[in-house]
Design a protein around this motif. Structure first.
Motif, PDB file in Angstrom:
ATOM      1  N   ARG A  21     -64.681   3.312   8.505  1.00  0.00           N
ATOM      2  CA  ARG A  21     -63.646   4.214   8.974  1.00  0.00           C
ATOM      3  C   ARG A  21     -63.037   3.726  10.282  1.00  0.00           C
ATOM      4  O   ARG A  21     -61.821   3.786  10.491  1.00  0.00           O
ATOM      5  N   GLN A  48     -61.064   3.981   3.983  1.00  0.00           N
ATOM      6  CA  GLN A  48     -61.598   5.212   3.410  1.00  0.00           C
ATOM      7  C   GLN A  48     -62.711   4.854   2.433  1.00  0.00           C
ATOM      8  O   GLN A  48     -62.534   3.964   1.608  1.00  0.00           O
ATOM      9  N   VAL A 104     -46.541   6.994  10.010  1.00  0.00           N
ATOM     10  CA  VAL A 104     -47.830   6.568   9.462  1.00  0.00           C
ATOM     11  C   VAL A 104     -47.568   6.063   8.057  1.00  0.00           C
ATOM     12  O   VAL A 104     -46.983   6.775   7.240  1.00  0.00           O
ATOM     13  N   PRO A 105     -47.990   4.833   7.774  1.00  0.00           N
ATOM     14  CA  PRO A 105     -47.703   4.267   6.450  1.00  0.00           C
ATOM     15  C   PRO A 105     -48.331   5.090   5.334  1.00  0.00           C
ATOM     16  O   PRO A 105     -49.401   5.668   5.496  1.00  0.00           O
ATOM     17  N   ASP A 106     -47.674   5.141   4.225  1.00  0.00           N
ATOM     18  CA  ASP A 106     -48.180   5.854   3.064  1.00  0.00           C
ATOM     19  C   ASP A 106     -49.137   4.954   2.284  1.00  0.00           C
ATOM     20  O   ASP A 106     -48.741   3.905   1.793  1.00  0.00           O
ATOM     21  N   PRO A 107     -50.408   5.375   2.193  1.00  0.00           N
ATOM     22  CA  PRO A 107     -51.392   4.514   1.544  1.00  0.00           C
ATOM     23  C   PRO A 107     -51.054   4.247   0.073  1.00  0.00           C
ATOM     24  O   PRO A 107     -51.306   3.150  -0.426  1.00  0.00           O
ATOM     25  N   ALA A 108     -50.485   5.237  -0.599  1.00  0.00           N
ATOM     26  CA  ALA A 108     -50.187   5.062  -2.019  1.00  0.00           C
ATOM     27  C   ALA A 108     -49.097   4.011  -2.210  1.00  0.00           C
ATOM     28  O   ALA A 108     -49.210   3.121  -3.059  1.00  0.00           O
ATOM     29  N   LEU A 134     -59.990  13.586  11.152  1.00  0.00           N
ATOM     30  CA  LEU A 134     -60.378  13.237   9.786  1.00  0.00           C
ATOM     31  C   LEU A 134     -59.435  13.867   8.772  1.00  0.00           C
ATOM     32  O   LEU A 134     -59.001  13.217   7.813  1.00  0.00           O
ATOM     33  N   ARG A 190     -41.791  12.992   4.904  1.00  0.00           N
ATOM     34  CA  ARG A 190     -42.471  12.045   5.766  1.00  0.00           C
ATOM     35  C   ARG A 190     -41.490  11.186   6.556  1.00  0.00           C
ATOM     36  O   ARG A 190     -40.380  10.932   6.099  1.00  0.00           O
ATOM     37  N   HIS A 207     -59.085   1.625   0.390  1.00  0.00           N
ATOM     38  CA  HIS A 207     -60.359   2.204  -0.022  1.00  0.00           C
ATOM     39  C   HIS A 207     -61.444   1.134  -0.076  1.00  0.00           C
ATOM     40  O   HIS A 207     -61.177  -0.002  -0.454  1.00  0.00           O
ATOM     41  N   GLU A 252     -56.222  12.019   8.606  1.00  0.00           N
ATOM     42  CA  GLU A 252     -56.348  10.774   7.831  1.00  0.00           C
ATOM     43  C   GLU A 252     -56.403  11.059   6.339  1.00  0.00           C
ATOM     44  O   GLU A 252     -55.780  10.379   5.528  1.00  0.00           O
ATOM     45  N   GLN A 253     -57.166  12.079   5.983  1.00  0.00           N
ATOM     46  CA  GLN A 253     -57.314  12.389   4.566  1.00  0.00           C
ATOM     47  C   GLN A 253     -56.006  12.884   3.973  1.00  0.00           C
ATOM     48  O   GLN A 253     -55.679  12.579   2.834  1.00  0.00           O
ATOM     49  N   LEU A 254     -55.263  13.627   4.758  1.00  0.00           N
ATOM     50  CA  LEU A 254     -54.005  14.189   4.280  1.00  0.00           C
ATOM     51  C   LEU A 254     -53.000  13.091   3.928  1.00  0.00           C
ATOM     52  O   LEU A 254     -52.122  13.280   3.075  1.00  0.00           O
ATOM     53  N   LEU A 255     -53.121  11.953   4.608  1.00  0.00           N
ATOM     54  CA  LEU A 255     -52.244  10.819   4.291  1.00  0.00           C
ATOM     55  C   LEU A 255     -52.372  10.436   2.815  1.00  0.00           C
ATOM     56  O   LEU A 255     -51.431   9.943   2.213  1.00  0.00           O
ATOM     57  N   HIS A 256     -53.565  10.628   2.284  1.00  0.00           N
ATOM     58  CA  HIS A 256     -53.800  10.264   0.885  1.00  0.00           C
ATOM     59  C   HIS A 256     -53.283  11.339  -0.062  1.00  0.00           C
ATOM     60  O   HIS A 256     -53.526  11.253  -1.258  1.00  0.00           O
TER      61      HIS A 256
END
Lengths: 347, 347
Positions: A101, A106, A61-65, B122, A16, A76, B125-129
């Motif tokens: 959204r 999410q 793109v920032p990492d959500p985790a 979509l 990433r 979320h 976006e989901q793949l970011l997670h």
DNA sequence: CTGAAAGCGCTTACAG
DNA sequence: CTGAAAGCGCTTACAG
């Protein structure tokens, strides 16, 4: 002229583009990138511009985790609804999800099956993801669920229901007065000349019961209340059950001149059963439903019902939650979106 | 006797019971706790027992964000469906979600509105997670979507559709042959004596088009194909539209003796329109639908249709995905769950 | 207003 | 089979 050696990625790197890639390219520290990108004030406007440009160029793109771990808040939003097999709740979910959204959240969906301990378990699981917000159907939950919500300090908005007492309450909710709606339809039928108005209900969740109370109240006021006209069935609501209940009521209470069903699927089933049985609606008996679901305007005869603003509830609740999640205070604690009597051919 | 000082928590600690709390209490290293709890082999069975007991006693629950960050895999499963307003997809979602939750996965839902670029966005976006798996409706996606899926290396199962060519394909999918189902219903109507069978469709998504091809094929085989009997409308499917299409077809093709609608909501609308118009079904014209949606068995007359195993598709696809996510290879690449002609009163 | 450093709570080569 | 250490990619006091 030697170009600087490419940054050596550890073997665990995911490939990433990271915050520090952006920082390096923009010639600032990671902290500054972090702050600039989140729109934290106290950052030089010029730096914000530079950082934004670089980050866009690099496709960062920032990492959500990572963000969730560091900040203790994910992007979320948890939503708890009773059923996916009732259009009502799907409409709610659809509207809320779309609104959330658009704001970068999410949706984490949980289906409770009208079961309070399942609801609690689902909430527990969702809370692990440290949701930024919570949308939950209704106001009736078991004590541990209430405790979980309170302890988590996650902003929460309740859907569909409004508290009955007028006292100021710290509970945010968006919905309408179910009791009033039940009473309003009953009065409507009464005004149109019906005198023996039955109430037929399935599922018997808290909101259905409130509609029942509204029906009782309206008939009591009119001096026309008759407890034998209550038809309560705890089974799940369906077209088939509506047909069955209609048949039973007409058999056992031939003098009934109107039936108010707690949900449109029951009423649609009744209408179809009437066709089959050769019972004429509305001349022999009036039929009314609740919610104005798909198909009610297509029935033969078209179905008189109460239109409920479920999509608007989903959207407004999401909106209210967005306000709360920004740490702001919504204009209203309780948002009443009302309902509307839709007079059609069946009454 | 001094008891050891309580561990000093940093001011950023969240108050959770963490892995190292368990490690300390069990007298082992964090690595061992991590491995024991995840059931990694190569851990002393006795230690596994001890660690499990301690972790249960302390009420330890792993933090999904930390786990996702460290392992590059979350416990999310992304699911992409076209619409929430079509029961079909809600049934799919419901079944998949239930199966996945039982295995400890959180479902991340995305609604594409039949729009390929929205689908791509979509998915992005989901793949970011960093989802552990992906469930996606259909086999038709735009090239960038296919690329995204491939590059992400996230296990993926396609829903509803099966590839038309028989060649071995690395694409996992669970569904049934839409073309066959379309042809089967057409032949069924033909066998029952219908000769001028119209096909009426809305939405016109890839699966609807396949049913159309099936209808064409069956009629061509029977030498009864007539292109003027195709009624295609790109608008979203609904009861009201079904009624409208029925009226138009009966006006412009009075000799039509059967109408095969691509979806039950259209067919139900047609049945209701027939009642209103005083057109007798099936004596004047037969009506058939597709999917066996709620209410089709309650219509007057009851609706002949093709029953599709959408709940079983959702469940089986989730099951297949679970296998893939465990790094194993499913028994089948393509799982055909079939369909069933349901002969009722309307034909 | 900015940066260096610590920390969030896990997993995973690596060494033993 | 087990542990110490590094690392995942962010945010956030703290100091300046």
């Amino acid at each position: 002229m030697l170009s600087p050696p490419p940054p050596i990625k550890s073997h665990r790197a995911t490939g990433r583009v990271t915050l520090s890639d952006v920082a390096r390219a923009a010639g600032v520290s990671s902290s500054t990138v972090s702050r600039a990108l989140r729109g934290e004030r106290a950052v030089d406007p010029l730096l914000i511009e530079r950082v934004t440009a670089v980050s866009r160029m690099l496709g960062y793109v920032p990492d959500p985790a990572a963000r969730a771990l560091a900040s203790a808040h994910s992007n979320h939003v948890a939503i708890l609804i009773p059923l996916l097999s009732n259009t009502l709740f799907v409409d709610l979910l659809d509207a809320a999800q779309t609104t959330l959204r658009a704001a970068g959240f999410q949706t984490l969906m949980g289906v409770t099956h009208y079961n309070e301990s399942e609801e609690e378990q689902l909430l527990r699981e969702q809370l692990l993801h440290r949701p930024a917000g919570l949308l939950i159907t209704g106001l009736d939950h078991n004590p541990s669920t209430h405790k979980l919500m309170a302890n988590s300090r996650v902003p929460c908005v309740h859907l569909m229901d409004l508290p009955t007492d007028q006292q100021a309450d710290a509970t945010y909710c968006v919905g309408f007065r179910q009791t009033d709606a039940g009473a309003a339809m009953t009065r409507h039928l009464f005004k149109r000349g019906r005198r023996r108005i039955a109430f037929a209900a399935a599922q018997l969740d808290p909101r259905v019961m409130q509609r029942l109370y509204g029906w009782r109240q309206a008939l009591q006021e009119a001096g026309a209340y008759d407890p034998t006209l209550e038809w309560l069935n705890p089974a799940p609501s369906s077209l088939a059950l509506g047909g069955l209940m209609f048949e039973q009521i007409m058999q056992q209470h031939p003098k009934v001149d109107a039936i108010f069903f707690c949900n449109d699927d029951l009423a649609q089933g009744a209408l179809l059963a009437a066709l089959r049985l050769g019972i004429s609606v509305p001349s022999e008996v009036a039929i009314a439903g609740f919610n104005d679901l798909t198909g009610s305007d297509q029935m033969v005869p078209t179905l008189t019902t109460v239109r409920t603003p479920r999509a608007r509830i989903g959207e407004a609740a999401a909106q209210m939650l967005l306000t709360l999640m920004q740490g702001e205070v919504p204009a209203l604690t309780h948002l009443d979106l009302g309902y509307e009597i839709v007079q059609r051919e069946s009454s």
